[in-house]
Design a protein around this motif. Sequence first.
Motif, PDB file in Angstrom:
ATOM      1  N   GLN A 100     -16.415  -7.599   2.659  1.00 11.32           N
ATOM      2  CA  GLN A 100     -16.441  -7.935   4.074  1.00 11.32           C
ATOM      3  C   GLN A 100     -17.569  -7.182   4.795  1.00 11.32           C
ATOM      4  OE1 GLN A 100     -12.468  -7.580   5.467  1.00 11.32           O
ATOM      5  NE2 GLN A 100     -12.850  -8.481   7.443  1.00 11.32           N
TER       6      GLN A 100
ATOM      7  N   ALA B 177      -4.830 -14.864   9.704  1.00 13.35           N
ATOM      8  CA  ALA B 177      -5.131 -13.990  10.840  1.00 13.35           C
ATOM      9  C   ALA B 177      -5.530 -12.612  10.326  1.00 13.35           C
ATOM     10  CB  ALA B 177      -3.899 -13.887  11.735  1.00 13.35           C
ATOM     11  N   ASN B 178      -5.964 -11.753  11.224  1.00 11.61           N
ATOM     12  CA  ASN B 178      -6.265 -10.370  10.846  1.00 11.61           C
ATOM     13  C   ASN B 178      -5.015  -9.717  10.276  1.00 11.61           C
ATOM     14  OD1 ASN B 178      -8.298 -10.286  13.693  1.00 11.61           O
ATOM     15  ND2 ASN B 178      -9.052  -9.939  11.636  1.00 11.61           N
ATOM     16  N   GLY B 179      -5.204  -9.033   9.187  1.00 11.97           N
ATOM     17  CA  GLY B 179      -4.084  -8.303   8.602  1.00 11.97           C
ATOM     18  C   GLY B 179      -3.116  -9.171   7.820  1.00 11.97           C
ATOM     19  N   SER B 180      -3.506 -10.435   7.537  1.00 14.85           N
ATOM     20  CA  SER B 180      -2.581 -11.304   6.823  1.00 14.85           C
ATOM     21  C   SER B 180      -2.646 -11.091   5.316  1.00 14.85           C
ATOM     22  CB  SER B 180      -2.890 -12.769   7.158  1.00 14.85           C
ATOM     23  OG  SER B 180      -4.239 -13.050   6.880  1.00 14.85           O
ATOM     24  N   GLY B 181      -3.653 -10.345   4.851  1.00 11.48           N
ATOM     25  CA  GLY B 181      -3.703 -10.021   3.423  1.00 11.48           C
ATOM     26  C   GLY B 181      -4.847 -10.655   2.654  1.00 11.48           C
ATOM     27  N   LYS B 182      -5.846 -11.174   3.363  1.00 15.77           N
ATOM     28  CA  LYS B 182      -6.951 -11.843   2.670  1.00 15.77           C
ATOM     29  C   LYS B 182      -7.709 -10.877   1.759  1.00 15.77           C
ATOM     30  CE  LYS B 182      -8.884 -13.161   6.547  1.00 15.77           C
ATOM     31  NZ  LYS B 182      -7.920 -12.631   7.511  1.00 15.77           N
ATOM     32  N   THR B 183      -8.077  -9.736   2.337  1.00 14.94           N
ATOM     33  CA  THR B 183      -8.849  -8.779   1.548  1.00 14.94           C
ATOM     34  C   THR B 183      -8.031  -8.257   0.370  1.00 14.94           C
ATOM     35  OG1 THR B 183     -10.125  -8.157   3.492  1.00 14.94           O
ATOM     36  CG2 THR B 183     -10.131  -6.611   1.663  1.00 14.94           C
ATOM     37  N   THR B 184      -6.766  -8.025   0.609  1.00 20.88           N
ATOM     38  CA  THR B 184      -5.884  -7.557  -0.469  1.00 20.88           C
ATOM     39  C   THR B 184      -5.834  -8.591  -1.583  1.00 20.88           C
ATOM     40  OG1 THR B 184      -4.577  -6.526   1.267  1.00 20.88           O
ATOM     41  CG2 THR B 184      -3.613  -6.605  -0.929  1.00 20.88           C
TER      42      THR B 184
ATOM     43  N   HIS C  16     -11.459 -16.949   9.411  1.00 18.85           N
ATOM     44  CA  HIS C  16     -10.452 -17.175  10.457  1.00 18.85           C
ATOM     45  C   HIS C  16     -10.658 -18.546  11.071  1.00 18.85           C
ATOM     46  CE1 HIS C  16      -9.906 -12.843  10.660  1.00 18.85           C
ATOM     47  NE2 HIS C  16     -11.199 -12.717  10.788  1.00 18.85           N
TER      48      HIS C  16
ATOM     49  N   TYR D  83       0.840  -1.196   0.000  1.00 21.46           N
ATOM     50  CA  TYR D  83       0.000   0.000   0.000  1.00 21.46           C
ATOM     51  C   TYR D  83       0.877   1.250   0.000  1.00 21.46           C
ATOM     52  CZ  TYR D  83      -4.126  -2.853   0.668  1.00 21.46           C
ATOM     53  OH  TYR D  83      -5.141  -3.758   0.482  1.00 21.46           O
TER      54      TYR D  83
ATOM     55  N   GLU E  77     -15.001 -13.097   4.272  1.00 25.26           N
ATOM     56  CA  GLU E  77     -15.557 -13.406   5.590  1.00 25.26           C
ATOM     57  C   GLU E  77     -17.079 -13.396   5.623  1.00 25.26           C
ATOM     58  OE1 GLU E  77     -13.553 -11.862   8.840  1.00 25.26           O
ATOM     59  OE2 GLU E  77     -11.657 -11.672   7.761  1.00 25.26           O
TER      60      GLU E  77
ATOM     61  N   ASP F 163       1.147   3.622   1.942  1.00 24.86           N
ATOM     62  CA  ASP F 163       1.793   4.000   3.208  1.00 24.86           C
ATOM     63  C   ASP F 163       2.881   3.003   3.601  1.00 24.86           C
ATOM     64  OD1 ASP F 163       0.420   1.797   4.004  1.00 24.86           O
ATOM     65  OD2 ASP F 163      -0.605   2.746   5.690  1.00 24.86           O
TER      66      ASP F 163
ATOM     67  N   ILE G 173       2.504  -3.796   3.895  1.00 24.96           N
ATOM     68  CA  ILE G 173       2.622  -4.887   2.921  1.00 24.96           C
ATOM     69  C   ILE G 173       1.304  -5.629   2.821  1.00 24.96           C
ATOM     70  CG2 ILE G 173       3.716  -7.103   2.456  1.00 24.96           C
ATOM     71  CD1 ILE G 173       6.288  -5.928   3.451  1.00 24.96           C
ATOM     72  N   GLY G 174       0.718  -5.623   1.650  1.00 24.51           N
ATOM     73  CA  GLY G 174      -0.539  -6.335   1.418  1.00 24.51           C
ATOM     74  C   GLY G 174      -0.267  -7.770   1.041  1.00 24.51           C
TER      75      GLY G 174
HETATM   76  N1  LIG Z   1      -5.928   0.867   2.365  1.00 29.15           N
HETATM   77  C1  LIG Z   1      -4.831   0.459   3.016  1.00 29.15           C
HETATM   78  N2  LIG Z   1      -3.786   1.289   3.197  1.00 29.15           N
HETATM   79  C2  LIG Z   1      -2.682   0.883   3.822  1.00 29.15           C
HETATM   80  N3  LIG Z   1      -2.501  -0.344   4.329  1.00 29.15           N
HETATM   81  C3  LIG Z   1      -3.503  -1.230   4.189  1.00 29.15           C
HETATM   82  C4  LIG Z   1      -4.704  -0.874   3.531  1.00 29.15           C
HETATM   83  N4  LIG Z   1      -5.514  -1.946   3.533  1.00 29.15           N
HETATM   84  C5  LIG Z   1      -4.846  -2.938   4.158  1.00 29.15           C
HETATM   85  N5  LIG Z   1      -3.611  -2.509   4.554  1.00 29.15           N
HETATM   86  C6  LIG Z   1      -2.596  -3.322   5.242  1.00 29.15           C
HETATM   87  O1  LIG Z   1      -2.324  -4.477   4.470  1.00 29.15           O
HETATM   88  C7  LIG Z   1      -2.233  -5.631   5.286  1.00 29.15           C
HETATM   89  C8  LIG Z   1      -3.226  -6.676   4.823  1.00 29.15           C
HETATM   90  O2  LIG Z   1      -4.539  -6.201   5.022  1.00 29.15           O
HETATM   91  P1  LIG Z   1      -5.852  -6.980   4.605  1.00 29.15           P
HETATM   92  O3  LIG Z   1      -6.978  -6.025   4.757  1.00 29.15           O
HETATM   93  O4  LIG Z   1      -5.642  -7.576   3.275  1.00 29.15           O
HETATM   94  O5  LIG Z   1      -5.914  -8.106   5.717  1.00 29.15           O
HETATM   95  P2  LIG Z   1      -7.069  -9.169   6.030  1.00 29.15           P
HETATM   96  O6  LIG Z   1      -6.421 -10.500   6.028  1.00 29.15           O
HETATM   97  O7  LIG Z   1      -8.206  -8.959   5.127  1.00 29.15           O
HETATM   98  O8  LIG Z   1      -7.441  -8.810   7.512  1.00 29.15           O
HETATM   99  P3  LIG Z   1      -8.854  -8.952   8.280  1.00 29.15           P
HETATM  100  O9  LIG Z   1      -8.997 -10.359   8.691  1.00 29.15           O
HETATM  101  O10 LIG Z   1      -8.684  -8.078   9.469  1.00 29.15           O
HETATM  102  O11 LIG Z   1      -9.923  -8.462   7.359  1.00 29.15           O
HETATM  103  C9  LIG Z   1      -2.462  -5.161   6.701  1.00 29.15           C
HETATM  104  O12 LIG Z   1      -1.218  -5.076   7.333  1.00 29.15           O
HETATM  105  C10 LIG Z   1      -3.089  -3.797   6.570  1.00 29.15           C
HETATM  106  O13 LIG Z   1      -2.657  -2.957   7.611  1.00 29.15           O
END
Ligand SMILES: Nc1ncnc2c1ncn2[C@@H]1O[C@H](COP(=O)(O)OP(=O)(O)OP(=O)(O)O)[C@@H](O)[C@H]1O
Lengths: 248, 285
Positions: free
Chosen positions: B97, B48-55, B207, B23, B175, B25, B28-29
Amino acid sequence: MLIEQSAYANRWRQVAPAAKGLFALGGFIAAFAARAPIAAIAVALLIATTTLVGAGIPFGRYLRVATPALFFLGISCLSLAFSLNLNSDTQALSFHLTPTGMQQVAEVSARSLGALSALLFLVLTTPLIDLIAMLRRLKTPEALLEIMVLSYRMLFVFSEAVHDTLTAQSARLGYATSRLALRSLGDLAANLTLQVWQRAHALHVAAQSRNNDGPLRFLEPVFTNKRRDVAFATAGGSVLVLLAVVLS
Amino acid sequence: MKPTVLNTPNSNLLELEHVSFSYPDGGIGLDDCTLIIRHGSRNALIGANGSGKTTLFQHCNGLLQPQSGLVRYDGEAIDYGRKGLRQLRSKVGMVFQNPDRQLFSASVQEDVSFGPFNLGLAESAVRQRVAAALLAVGMEAFANKAVHNLSYGEKKRVCIAGVLAMEPELLVLDEPMAGLDQRMQEELLIVLDELHERGITLLLATHDIDFAYRWADRLHLISAGRCTATLEAADLADCGDALSAVGLPLPKVVELHNRLMAKGALSNERTPRTPRTHGELLALL
Ligand SMILES: Nc1ncnc2c1ncn2[C@@H]1O[C@H](COP(=O)(O)OP(=O)(O)OP(=O)(O)O)[C@@H](O)[C@H]1O
Ligand SMILES: [Mg+2]
């Protein structure tokens, strides 16, 4: 939100919005056609009765929705009724209640009441989604409609966001003292600004993912008895206009 | 639905090859992520949360473009031009989500009609698809309701209907079970089973290892933006190491089953394969 609830839960929910719009339009025309205050009042009463009895809107709710509008109407009437005089000799300010002023007030307020009752009829019986669909059929510019759709949707997303944030802040004593309250309010504003932006962006992404790349198009609701409804509404609207003309 | 699905059950529908994405900022997605989704399979992405699923999901739909690496659909690299994306998005449906971030029309029927209209269908066809999609998720009675008056679970179903109405080949759900009560979860599972039967390939994020084990054919583990392993659900009992590497336990049913086997309460002959659900295990006893 009261308006919203009524619009979805009134007896005339399934009546074609075109018919309701037509009746309200009749009300507007009647209110402006009415030269005598008594005629406009009669129109207002008739429409209000239709709303209460016909569409089955509870009286208490009707009053609560009408009160703010009535309050502003009252204030503007007062300012019309009194004229402010500056006596050049004594340099004193004085208020006068003028007879022509009274006449004017009666006319204006009666007409406003007529128009107000017509507007209330429309919004209390017709959900905004139906109104928007109707406007679309009337060839309102697409951009305007899209803005309406999105603002309407965002309104609810936001009232939820405001509510959630407020609750979360209160739960952690954010509003315990006036100093804290001021601070929390600032945080709320900052947080909401960010949320507005993020949510708007999220909706844009969601639209993209469903392949949108131009105008927003939606399916319109179907109303089965449209022709009958419109006929009734035309008759009702004509009665209002006639009443206004006859009584003037 | 599509003959190709039936003829080539093992061919790859979607492939991510060494995809990296970070991303703006610096977060790491995805980090050198490789993943394969097969035609007609049921896939769970666990992390886990923040592991990158949504990305990762946003890459499936072309909402994000890999900074390095490649995404292939049906064997061909995705074309990120206007036309290519249009084609991709009409085949890959994405359920987000948070339903409030997906629904933007005021009424249920309107929202569901949004996708089909974007596909350029005529009104009568749209009407048909909307009705069918609402029926598939059991929301046909809600067609004229306002979206903001729905419960969370109902909103989620409308989201699914909105994507189903586009008749995708691959349905990606972020999810879908989160925030649903037990009954809603069961009902959603039935909906998913029906979709699978129609030949739609499914990929969902979760999860919950127990749920994933029970539902999916293949489980993909993701951790810190990287797919660490793809496991066949049938072999999961032997994959404790892969799971614990990303901090996940074995499914409870498997654990219990293993313990019962060790204690001699169950024997190998009576259990040809490890049970997938609590119910299956109970039936064995
Ligand atoms: N729009 C964004 N800008 C900056 N960083 C982001 C953004 N979206 C996600 N991230 C970062 O990218 C990483 C992966 O995020 P992602 O949303 O893909 O996780 P996730 O597995 O879907 O988590 P969750 O289970 O909480 O939904 C995280 O470290 C998050 O902080
Ligand atoms: Mg996520």
